[in-house]
Design an enzyme around this catalytic site. Sequence first.
Site, PDB file in Angstrom:
ATOM      1  N   HIS A   1      -6.946  16.454   1.766  1.00 14.54           N
ATOM      2  CA  HIS A   1      -8.368  16.075   1.723  1.00 14.54           C
ATOM      3  C   HIS A   1      -9.214  17.121   2.446  1.00 14.54           C
ATOM      4  O   HIS A   1     -10.288  17.500   1.985  1.00 14.54           O
ATOM      5  CB  HIS A   1      -8.590  14.737   2.452  1.00 14.54           C
ATOM      6  CG  HIS A   1      -7.925  13.561   1.828  1.00 14.54           C
ATOM      7  ND1 HIS A   1      -6.905  12.867   2.435  1.00 14.54           N
ATOM      8  CD2 HIS A   1      -8.151  12.934   0.648  1.00 14.54           C
ATOM      9  CE1 HIS A   1      -6.534  11.865   1.667  1.00 14.54           C
ATOM     10  NE2 HIS A   1      -7.264  11.881   0.576  1.00 14.54           N
TER      11      HIS A   1
ATOM     12  N   GLN B   1      -8.487  -0.286  -8.562  1.00 16.12           N
ATOM     13  CA  GLN B   1      -7.515   0.652  -9.123  1.00 16.12           C
ATOM     14  C   GLN B   1      -6.084   0.311  -8.700  1.00 16.12           C
ATOM     15  O   GLN B   1      -5.155   1.039  -9.034  1.00 16.12           O
ATOM     16  CB  GLN B   1      -7.869   2.098  -8.783  1.00 16.12           C
ATOM     17  CG  GLN B   1      -7.718   2.485  -7.322  1.00 16.12           C
ATOM     18  CD  GLN B   1      -8.270   3.877  -7.062  1.00 16.12           C
ATOM     19  OE1 GLN B   1      -9.474   4.105  -7.067  1.00 16.12           O
ATOM     20  NE2 GLN B   1      -7.383   4.841  -6.818  1.00 16.12           N
TER      21      GLN B   1
ATOM     22  N   ASP C   1      -3.040  14.605  -8.197  1.00 16.60           N
ATOM     23  CA  ASP C   1      -3.339  13.519  -9.137  1.00 16.60           C
ATOM     24  C   ASP C   1      -3.866  14.155 -10.423  1.00 16.60           C
ATOM     25  O   ASP C   1      -5.049  14.021 -10.777  1.00 16.60           O
ATOM     26  CB  ASP C   1      -4.366  12.567  -8.519  1.00 16.60           C
ATOM     27  CG  ASP C   1      -3.793  11.877  -7.287  1.00 16.60           C
ATOM     28  OD1 ASP C   1      -2.789  11.179  -7.409  1.00 16.60           O
ATOM     29  OD2 ASP C   1      -4.345  12.079  -6.190  1.00 16.60           O
TER      30      ASP C   1
ATOM     31  N   GLN D   1      -5.485  11.911 -13.066  1.00 25.17           N
ATOM     32  CA  GLN D   1      -6.792  11.433 -12.575  1.00 25.17           C
ATOM     33  C   GLN D   1      -7.857  12.518 -12.782  1.00 25.17           C
ATOM     34  O   GLN D   1      -8.976  12.223 -13.232  1.00 25.17           O
ATOM     35  CB  GLN D   1      -6.679  11.084 -11.089  1.00 25.17           C
ATOM     36  CG  GLN D   1      -8.017  10.887 -10.399  1.00 25.17           C
ATOM     37  CD  GLN D   1      -7.880  10.317  -9.004  1.00 25.17           C
ATOM     38  OE1 GLN D   1      -7.616   9.144  -8.843  1.00 25.17           O
ATOM     39  NE2 GLN D   1      -8.071  11.136  -7.980  1.00 25.17           N
TER      40      GLN D   1
ATOM     41  N   MET E   1       1.241  16.524   0.064  1.00 26.94           N
ATOM     42  CA  MET E   1       0.580  15.631   1.026  1.00 26.94           C
ATOM     43  C   MET E   1       0.006  14.429   0.297  1.00 26.94           C
ATOM     44  O   MET E   1      -0.578  14.564  -0.776  1.00 26.94           O
ATOM     45  CB  MET E   1      -0.517  16.379   1.750  1.00 26.94           C
ATOM     46  CG  MET E   1       0.078  17.457   2.595  1.00 26.94           C
ATOM     47  SD  MET E   1      -0.845  17.723   4.091  1.00 26.94           S
ATOM     48  CE  MET E   1       0.175  18.976   4.832  1.00 26.94           C
ATOM     49  N   SER E   2       0.222  13.255   0.882  1.00 27.33           N
ATOM     50  CA  SER E   2      -0.273  12.018   0.295  1.00 27.33           C
ATOM     51  C   SER E   2      -0.388  10.999   1.419  1.00 27.33           C
ATOM     52  O   SER E   2       0.453  10.972   2.325  1.00 27.33           O
ATOM     53  CB  SER E   2       0.740  11.505  -0.746  1.00 27.33           C
ATOM     54  OG  SER E   2       0.504  10.137  -1.023  1.00 27.33           O
ATOM     55  N   SER E   3      -1.438  10.175   1.341  1.00 30.31           N
ATOM     56  CA  SER E   3      -1.588   9.130   2.368  1.00 30.31           C
ATOM     57  C   SER E   3      -0.385   8.196   2.350  1.00 30.31           C
ATOM     58  O   SER E   3      -0.031   7.599   3.361  1.00 30.31           O
ATOM     59  CB  SER E   3      -2.865   8.336   2.123  1.00 30.31           C
ATOM     60  OG  SER E   3      -3.956   9.208   2.048  1.00 30.31           O
ATOM     61  N   ARG E   4       0.254   8.057   1.192  1.00 30.82           N
ATOM     62  CA  ARG E   4       1.385   7.122   1.075  1.00 30.82           C
ATOM     63  C   ARG E   4       2.665   7.657   1.709  1.00 30.82           C
ATOM     64  O   ARG E   4       3.615   6.895   1.890  1.00 30.82           O
ATOM     65  CB  ARG E   4       1.643   6.768  -0.393  1.00 30.82           C
ATOM     66  CG  ARG E   4       0.566   5.857  -0.973  1.00 30.82           C
ATOM     67  CD  ARG E   4       0.924   5.357  -2.357  1.00 30.82           C
ATOM     68  NE  ARG E   4       0.026   4.313  -2.799  1.00 30.82           N
ATOM     69  CZ  ARG E   4      -0.982   4.484  -3.663  1.00 30.82           C
ATOM     70  NH1 ARG E   4      -1.227   5.667  -4.171  1.00 30.82           N
ATOM     71  NH2 ARG E   4      -1.736   3.462  -4.016  1.00 30.82           N
TER      72      ARG E   4
HETATM   73  O1  PAF Z   1      -7.766   9.963  -5.443  1.00 26.72           O
HETATM   74  C1  PAF Z   1      -8.266   9.027  -4.782  1.00 26.72           C
HETATM   75  O2  PAF Z   1      -8.213   8.983  -3.553  1.00 26.72           O
HETATM   76  C2  PAF Z   1      -8.962   7.897  -5.517  1.00 26.72           C
HETATM   77  O3  PAF Z   1      -8.340   7.628  -6.726  1.00 26.72           O
HETATM   78  C3  PAF Z   1     -10.471   8.138  -5.713  1.00 26.72           C
HETATM   79  C4  PAF Z   1     -10.738   9.355  -6.583  1.00 26.72           C
HETATM   80  C5  PAF Z   1     -11.141   8.334  -4.358  1.00 26.72           C
HETATM   81  C6  PAF Z   1     -11.108   6.929  -6.391  1.00 26.72           C
HETATM   82  O4  PAF Z   1     -10.933   5.764  -5.659  1.00 26.72           O
END
Ligand code: PAF
Length: 277
Positions: A34, A58, A147, A150, A181-184
């Site tokens: 991020h 989502q 992603d 996305q 890297m991922s929050s999960r």
């Molecule tokens: O990638 C994300 O963190 C989410 O899917 C987003 C783009 C903020 C939408 O909630």
Amino acid sequence: MQIAKTIAEMKALRMKSFGSVGFVPTMGYLHDGHLALVKQAQDENSVIIVSIFVNPTQFGPKEDFRTYPRDTERDLALLEKERTDIVFMPSDKEIYPEGYRSWVEVEKVTDRLEGSCRPGHFRGVATVVAKLFNIVEPTRAYFGQKDAQQALVIKKMVADLNMNLEVIVAATVRENDGLAMSSRNVYLNPQERQAATVLFKALTLAQNLWEKGESNAETIRQKMTSLISKEPLAKIEYVSIADAETLEELTEIDKPALASLAVRFGKTRLIDNTILE
Ligand code: PAF
């Protein structure tokens, strides 16, 4: 750094912003991926806006909305350090008030991969991102390549609905051992964290095979699958070699391809990808 908790507050701050606006939508629990988006936005715009909103629409009914990691205090400290101008942190009710009935559906590109494993996921993503774009009115919005689907969905929505902004997709940021890297990642126990390095190994294998001249997609899929299957903690959801634009599965790699995968380690579902071109 200013914090807007309501749409009215956010719009009032936006009205007072001059020059180009770089926007980074997030669900918080920020990591270096991020922060790299925020840094790039800093380099390319006059004003930086970051949203933190764990979007309930989502997540599927059996997914991790309730337990999704949250740490607002830490997020705000990190954003302050990166010289973010405005943080938009709405409540669920602010975004989806009583009687909310409008949804954005992007067809076709959402049918496969994450779209087929997580029904309704992209409807929630497209809807919230469209709302955030309408509220924030950015010049440029930044998303991560991790992603990949996305990013394609959002680009398609922006093009189809003539939204007046540029979508920028930045490279995936990885840990030293290659894990994206991922929050999960925080859900992984030490054994699962170690096992999860197999994702990057499988993507590197795909990249090496392709660079050495292998263009049969099924051969690459099989070799990736067999490598991941050797890891006892890994449960494969999909391994895909698909057209990087349409996400249709390929038999022969004769155009840029997205090698992507979704794999579970215990309760944690991780995704990652690389482009073969
Ligand atoms: O990638 C994300 O963190 C989410 O899917 C987003 C783009 C903020 C939408 O909630």
